[in-house]
Design a protein around this motif. Structure first.
Motif, short mmCIF file in Angstrom:
data_model
loop_
_atom_site.label_atom_id
_atom_site.label_comp_id
_atom_site.label_asym_id
_atom_site.label_seq_id
_atom_site.Cartn_x
_atom_site.Cartn_y
_atom_site.Cartn_z
N ALA A 80 12.38 -1.93 -2.56
CA ALA A 80 11.25 -1.02 -2.34
C ALA A 80 11.33 -0.40 -0.96
O ALA A 80 11.99 -0.93 -0.07
CB ALA A 80 9.93 -1.80 -2.45
N ASP A 81 10.64 0.73 -0.83
CA ASP A 81 10.42 1.31 0.49
C ASP A 81 9.22 0.59 1.09
O ASP A 81 8.14 0.57 0.47
CB ASP A 81 10.14 2.81 0.33
N LEU A 82 9.41 -0.01 2.26
CA LEU A 82 8.32 -0.80 2.87
C LEU A 82 7.09 0.03 3.18
O LEU A 82 6.01 -0.51 3.39
CB LEU A 82 8.83 -1.47 4.15
N THR A 83 7.25 1.34 3.24
CA THR A 83 6.09 2.18 3.53
C THR A 83 5.22 2.40 2.28
O THR A 83 4.13 2.95 2.37
CB THR A 83 6.52 3.55 4.10
N ASP A 84 5.75 1.97 1.12
CA ASP A 84 4.99 2.08 -0.12
C ASP A 84 4.12 0.82 -0.27
O ASP A 84 4.66 -0.29 -0.32
CB ASP A 84 5.99 2.21 -1.29
N PRO A 85 2.81 0.94 -0.34
CA PRO A 85 1.95 -0.26 -0.36
C PRO A 85 2.14 -1.14 -1.60
O PRO A 85 1.74 -2.30 -1.59
CB PRO A 85 0.52 0.32 -0.35
N GLN A 86 2.76 -0.62 -2.67
CA GLN A 86 2.81 -1.36 -3.94
C GLN A 86 3.65 -2.64 -3.89
O GLN A 86 3.36 -3.61 -4.58
CB GLN A 86 3.37 -0.45 -5.07
N TRP A 87 4.71 -2.69 -3.08
CA TRP A 87 5.64 -3.83 -3.15
C TRP A 87 4.96 -5.16 -2.83
O TRP A 87 5.35 -6.21 -3.36
CB TRP A 87 6.87 -3.62 -2.23
N LEU A 88 3.93 -5.13 -2.01
CA LEU A 88 3.27 -6.39 -1.61
C LEU A 88 2.61 -7.07 -2.80
O LEU A 88 2.39 -8.28 -2.78
CB LEU A 88 2.23 -6.10 -0.53
N HIS A 89 2.31 -6.32 -3.86
CA HIS A 89 1.67 -6.92 -5.04
C HIS A 89 2.59 -7.92 -5.73
O HIS A 89 2.12 -8.74 -6.51
CB HIS A 89 1.23 -5.83 -6.03
N TYR A 90 3.88 -7.85 -5.46
CA TYR A 90 4.83 -8.79 -6.08
C TYR A 90 4.90 -10.12 -5.34
O TYR A 90 5.60 -11.03 -5.76
CB TYR A 90 6.24 -8.17 -6.15
N ILE A 91 4.20 -10.23 -4.22
CA ILE A 91 4.28 -11.45 -3.41
C ILE A 91 2.94 -12.19 -3.48
O ILE A 91 1.90 -11.58 -3.22
CB ILE A 91 4.65 -11.12 -1.94
N PRO A 92 2.97 -13.50 -3.87
CA PRO A 92 1.71 -14.24 -3.99
C PRO A 92 0.89 -14.17 -2.70
O PRO A 92 1.44 -14.27 -1.60
CB PRO A 92 2.16 -15.68 -4.26
N ALA A 93 -0.43 -13.99 -2.86
CA ALA A 93 -1.31 -13.82 -1.70
C ALA A 93 -2.14 -15.07 -1.45
O ALA A 93 -3.07 -15.05 -0.65
CB ALA A 93 -2.22 -12.62 -1.94
N ASP A 94 -1.79 -16.17 -2.12
CA ASP A 94 -2.64 -17.36 -2.07
C ASP A 94 -2.10 -18.44 -1.13
O ASP A 94 -2.51 -19.58 -1.21
CB ASP A 94 -2.79 -17.95 -3.48
N ARG A 95 -1.14 -18.10 -0.28
CA ARG A 95 -0.56 -19.10 0.61
C ARG A 95 -0.15 -18.44 1.92
O ARG A 95 0.05 -17.22 1.97
CB ARG A 95 0.64 -19.78 -0.05
N PRO A 96 -0.03 -19.25 2.96
CA PRO A 96 0.39 -18.68 4.25
C PRO A 96 1.81 -18.12 4.15
O PRO A 96 2.60 -18.56 3.31
CB PRO A 96 0.36 -19.88 5.21
N ALA A 97 2.12 -17.18 5.03
CA ALA A 97 3.45 -16.54 4.99
C ALA A 97 4.09 -16.55 6.37
O ALA A 97 3.40 -16.43 7.39
CB ALA A 97 3.30 -15.10 4.52
N VAL A 98 5.40 -16.71 6.37
CA VAL A 98 6.18 -16.45 7.58
C VAL A 98 6.95 -15.17 7.30
O VAL A 98 7.72 -15.10 6.34
CB VAL A 98 7.16 -17.61 7.88
#
Ligand SMILES: C[S@@+](CC[C@H](N)C(=O)[O-])C[C@H]1O[C@@H](n2cnc3c(N)ncnc32)[C@H](O)[C@@H]1O
Length: 179
Positions: free
Chosen positions: A39-57
């Motif tokens: 994905a292009d990191l400037t596109d907000p959609q890619w983050l939807h593929y990463i679980p949001a229920d845990r801390p991230a590094v």
């Protein structure tokens, strides 16, 4: 991922342009807990593929020069709002580092892609994104790896090490934030 060596309980996501992530399995093994997102990191959609229920590094190594200031600030804010908490590490590109990237003959191949102006104050991202807190500034000039540099760079690093400003100018700096 191979340098960090996270345990299998960690979900690892490599994000880069589709053409780049398509190459990865051809040259690197893909552990089962490793995922690639093209994905292009400037596109907000890619983050939807990463679980949001845990801390991230989050590690952004060598990325910032290729994002405009606005895109970088938007990305920071999207990351800190997506995850409940976490840490973010990236290398600092000062305005001088950006100047050298765009004016050094050896960097000509990537100079055209450099669109970020750089910044000099490691606290600046705290002002761009609420909740980001600088926790560490790691200077290569003060790192044990200096012992492995050629003599001239060892000497230069030892001379620069006492000054944060000079260390930021001449060597790699990694900034680590918590949110
Ligand atoms: C200097 S390289 C760093 C490579 C990275 N540290 C790694 O281990 O693969 C910069 C990377 O940023 C990627 N990149 C630059 N702009 C991007 C964008 N808008 N979206 C996704 N990836 C981007 C490039 O394709 C390149 O692979």
């Amino acid at each position: 991922m191979f340098r960090v060596g996270p345990p299998r309980t960690v979900g690892w996501y490599d994000v880069d342009f589709p053409e780049v992530v398509a190459l990865r399995p051809q040259v690197l093994p893909q552990p089962t807990n490793a995922h690639t997102i093209g994905a292009d990191l400037t596109d907000p959609q890619w983050l939807h593929y990463i679980p949001a229920d845990r801390p991230a590094v989050i590690v952004a190594d060598g990325l910032i020069p290729f994002l405009t200031q606005d895109d970088f600030v938007s990305l920071l804010n999207r990351l800190t709002s997506h995850f409940p908490s976490g840490e973010l590490a990236f290398n600092l590109y000062t305005t001088y580092a950006i100047w050298t990237l765009t004016h050094t003959r050896g960097m000509a191949a990537i100079a055209g892609g450099v669109v970020n102006p750089g910044f000099n104050d490691p606290h600046q991202p705290e002002r761009w994104s609420d909740g980001l807190k600088l926790v560490e500034e790691i200077f290569l000039t003060r790192a044990p790896e200096v012992a492995e540099l050629p003599p001239i760079w060892r000497l230069t690093s030892h001379l620069a090490a006492p000054s944060a400003t000079v260390s930021r100018m001449i060597g790699t700096v990694v900034l680590r934030y918590r949110f």
